[in-house]
Design an enzyme around this catalytic site. Structure first.
Site, PDB file in Angstrom:
ATOM      1  N   GLY A   5       0.869  -1.371  -0.042  1.00  0.00           N
ATOM      2  CA  GLY A   5       0.063   0.125  -0.174  1.00  0.00           C
ATOM      3  C   GLY A   5       0.766   1.284   0.042  1.00  0.00           C
ATOM      4  N   HIS A  57      -4.781   1.716   7.096  1.00  0.00           N
ATOM      5  CA  HIS A  57      -3.385   2.275   7.115  1.00  0.00           C
ATOM      6  C   HIS A  57      -3.075   3.318   6.182  1.00  0.00           C
ATOM      7  CE1 HIS A  57       1.237   1.359   7.644  1.00  0.00           C
ATOM      8  NE2 HIS A  57       1.067   2.410   6.699  1.00  0.00           N
ATOM      9  N   GLU A  58      -3.485   3.174   4.991  1.00  0.00           N
ATOM     10  CA  GLU A  58      -3.353   4.440   3.971  1.00  0.00           C
ATOM     11  C   GLU A  58      -4.132   5.444   4.082  1.00  0.00           C
ATOM     12  OE1 GLU A  58      -0.491   3.785   2.522  1.00  0.00           O
ATOM     13  OE2 GLU A  58      -0.548   1.723   2.868  1.00  0.00           O
ATOM     14  N   CYS A  64       5.694   0.211   7.724  1.00  0.00           N
ATOM     15  CA  CYS A  64       5.588   1.429   6.948  1.00  0.00           C
ATOM     16  C   CYS A  64       6.634   1.665   6.092  1.00  0.00           C
ATOM     17  CB  CYS A  64       5.078   2.580   7.587  1.00  0.00           C
ATOM     18  SG  CYS A  64       4.696   3.888   6.650  1.00  0.00           S
ATOM     19  N   LEU A  65       6.588   1.777   4.601  1.00  0.00           N
ATOM     20  CA  LEU A  65       7.714   1.900   3.977  1.00  0.00           C
ATOM     21  C   LEU A  65       8.299   3.493   4.265  1.00  0.00           C
ATOM     22  CD1 LEU A  65       6.455   1.351   0.379  1.00  0.00           C
ATOM     23  CD2 LEU A  65       8.250   0.027   1.569  1.00  0.00           C
ATOM     24  N   GLN A 111       3.372   9.922   1.155  1.00  0.00           N
ATOM     25  CA  GLN A 111       4.737   9.054   1.263  1.00  0.00           C
ATOM     26  C   GLN A 111       5.515   9.568   0.206  1.00  0.00           C
ATOM     27  OE1 GLN A 111       2.684   5.364   1.961  1.00  0.00           O
ATOM     28  NE2 GLN A 111       4.477   5.060   2.992  1.00  0.00           N
ATOM     29  N   HIS A 153      -2.685   7.829   6.610  1.00  0.00           N
ATOM     30  CA  HIS A 153      -1.540   8.553   6.273  1.00  0.00           C
ATOM     31  C   HIS A 153      -2.162   9.963   5.680  1.00  0.00           C
ATOM     32  CE1 HIS A 153       2.293   6.838   6.180  1.00  0.00           C
ATOM     33  NE2 HIS A 153       1.914   5.777   5.625  1.00  0.00           N
TER      34      HIS A 153
HETATM   35 ZN    ZN Z   1       2.574   3.656   5.776  1.00  0.00          ZN
END
Ligand code: ZN
Length: 158
Positions: free
Chosen positions: A46, A130-131, A88-89, A51, A134
């Protein structure tokens, strides 16, 4: 295609609230495509626009056969709860146990600009939540218990 650079914590853009999109144009479609490519390139399931440094309500996800590219996503139904350790990236090397809804319905705009409702459960429901977090500047470390949060701030020098 070259992957986009991923913004890493504590970059301030990750805390900014994103703006809604008025319409979906070629620009947004191209961005969703680049986000999707970048997510896959870095092994994520995701990715949200902040991000990659863009404060717009755009998310992408890929779980099993489900591909999601969505603008203005909004959770309109939740059911049940489930716990899992998430990464998380934007926060490499950190795993946080997060309680989330097990089933959700998300409403948003598809890349063709049509209103869609996505029913999701399990991992896909988790990734979408999660997204969507963000987009309001919320990160997995916000789910840490108080003392863990404190340790995390000390470690990252904040
Ligand atoms: Zn994330």
């Amino acid at each position: 295609m070259e992957p986009l650079a991923i913004k890493k914590y504590p970059d301030k853009i990750l805390r900014k609230k994103c703006v809604e999109l008025e319409e979906i144009t070629d620009k947004e479609r191209e961005l969703l495509g680049k986000m999707f490519f970048t997510m896959r390139h870095f092994g994520g399931i995701g990715l949200a626009a902040p991000q990659i440094g863009i404060s717009k309500k755009l998310i992408v996800a890929k779980v099993d056969e489900h591909t999601v590219k969505l603008a203005n996503p909004e959770i309109i139904k939740i059911k049940g709860t489930d716990n899992m350790v998430e990464g998380c990236l934007s926060i490499p090397g950190v795993g946080v146990d997060v309680e989330r809804a097990y089933r959700i319905v998300v409403k948003g705009l598809s890349e063709n600009g049509q209103i869609v409702e996505i029913k999701a459960k399990g991992l896909l429901a988790r990734v979408l939540q999660h997204e969507i977090d963000h987009l309001s500047g919320k990160l997995i470390i916000d789910y840490l218990p108080f003392w863990e949060k404190l340790k995390f701030r000390v470690k990252s020098g904040r």
